[in-house]
Design an enzyme around this catalytic site. Structure first.
Site, short mmCIF file in Angstrom:
data_model
loop_
_atom_site.label_atom_id
_atom_site.label_comp_id
_atom_site.label_asym_id
_atom_site.label_seq_id
_atom_site.Cartn_x
_atom_site.Cartn_y
_atom_site.Cartn_z
N GLN A 50 0.81 -1.22 0.00
CA GLN A 50 0.00 0.00 0.00
C GLN A 50 0.84 1.26 0.00
O GLN A 50 0.31 2.36 -0.19
CB GLN A 50 -0.92 0.02 1.22
CG GLN A 50 -2.00 -1.05 1.16
CD GLN A 50 -2.92 -0.98 2.36
OE1 GLN A 50 -2.58 -1.49 3.42
NE2 GLN A 50 -4.06 -0.32 2.22
N CYS A 105 -10.61 0.00 3.64
CA CYS A 105 -9.21 -0.15 3.29
C CYS A 105 -8.67 1.22 2.88
O CYS A 105 -9.33 1.95 2.13
CB CYS A 105 -9.08 -1.13 2.13
SG CYS A 105 -7.37 -1.39 1.59
N LEU A 106 -7.47 1.57 3.36
CA LEU A 106 -6.90 2.88 3.03
C LEU A 106 -6.70 3.05 1.53
O LEU A 106 -6.71 4.17 1.02
CB LEU A 106 -5.57 3.09 3.76
CG LEU A 106 -5.64 3.15 5.30
CD1 LEU A 106 -4.23 3.35 5.87
CD2 LEU A 106 -6.57 4.23 5.77
N HIS A 147 -6.95 -9.28 6.94
CA HIS A 147 -7.06 -8.22 5.91
C HIS A 147 -5.67 -7.81 5.43
O HIS A 147 -5.43 -7.71 4.21
CB HIS A 147 -7.82 -7.02 6.50
CG HIS A 147 -7.94 -5.85 5.57
ND1 HIS A 147 -9.15 -5.46 5.01
CD2 HIS A 147 -7.01 -4.99 5.07
CE1 HIS A 147 -8.92 -4.41 4.22
NE2 HIS A 147 -7.64 -4.11 4.23
N GLU A 148 -4.75 -7.57 6.37
CA GLU A 148 -3.41 -7.13 5.98
C GLU A 148 -2.64 -8.25 5.29
O GLU A 148 -1.88 -8.01 4.33
CB GLU A 148 -2.61 -6.62 7.20
CG GLU A 148 -3.23 -5.42 7.91
CD GLU A 148 -3.56 -4.26 6.99
OE1 GLU A 148 -2.90 -4.08 5.96
OE2 GLU A 148 -4.51 -3.53 7.30
N HIS A 151 -3.26 -8.43 1.72
CA HIS A 151 -2.52 -7.44 0.92
C HIS A 151 -1.19 -7.99 0.40
O HIS A 151 -0.82 -7.73 -0.74
CB HIS A 151 -2.23 -6.18 1.74
CG HIS A 151 -3.35 -5.18 1.73
ND1 HIS A 151 -3.81 -4.59 0.57
CD2 HIS A 151 -4.11 -4.68 2.73
CE1 HIS A 151 -4.79 -3.75 0.87
NE2 HIS A 151 -5.01 -3.78 2.17
#
Ligand code: ZN
Length: 196
Positions: A50, A105-106, A147-148, A151
């Site tokens: 990210q 999510c960012l 979640h992370e 990624h």
């Protein structure tokens, strides 16, 4: 240093990230910058892709969730203390009932949807001191880790939605890729038109 958050549509978010070694250049700076970027954006976690780095690294501070009155005191205590750096993590076990939680999510501002995930994970990783850790997590702590972790596997929470939901948010996602979204932290949009 606050880094721009890479927006939905950038290929870096779709790569399976690579493991790193202790000698990875400027690792301490990278971790410090990820913390700063995450706090600036009021997130609870951020993964290296990210911020444009395809490496197996994410940071989590789930303490904002500890204020949730719907949680038990025990869960609140776990979350208030749940601040971790995960390097080369590996989820070795996922188990329990699937449960829904409204995720965001960012990299995908303004989109929030219920996502189903299993309630428990066992994760192995090394921390910022390069010490090997194994943790068993449940509830929201497990949720943020899942979640992370996704990624660094090139997976986004929107991939986990129903076909109908995906269709409904398609336009919104396309707009995010073009930078047509209002967001109060720095982002890098893959298809943003250059401003004159
Ligand atoms: Zn995310």
């Amino acid at each position: 240093m606050i880094l721009p958050v890479i927006a939905y549509g950038d290929p870096v978010l779709r790569k399976v990230a690579k493991e790193i070694t202790k000698e990875h250049p400027k690792l301490d700076d990278i971790i410090a910058n990820m913390w700063e970027t995450q706090y600036n954006a009021s997130g609870v976690g951020i993964a290296a892709p990210q911020v444009g780095l395809s490496i197996r690294l994410f940071v989590i501070d789930a303490s904002p969730f500890a204020d949730d009155d719907d949680l038990t005191e025990e869960e609140q205590a776990v979350l208030s203390d749940f601040k971790r750096v995960f390097i080369n993590p590996k989820i070795v076990e996922e188990s329990g009932e699937e449960w829904a939680f409204n995720e965001g999510c960012l990299s995908i501002p303004d989109v929030r949807e219920d996502v189903f995930r299993k309630e428990k994970v066992v994760i192995e990783y090394v921390d910022e001191n390069w010490k090997k850790q194994t943790e068993t997590l449940t509830g929201l702590a497990a949720r943020v880790v899942q979640h992370e972790y996704d990624h660094i596997e090139g997976v986004l929470f929107t991939d986990k939605l129903s076909t109908l939901k995906k269709r409904l948010i398609k336009g919104k996602l396309a707009n995010i890729t073009k930078g047509k979204v209002s967001v109060d932290y720095r982002m890098k949009f893959p298809q943003a038109k250059k401003k004159r």
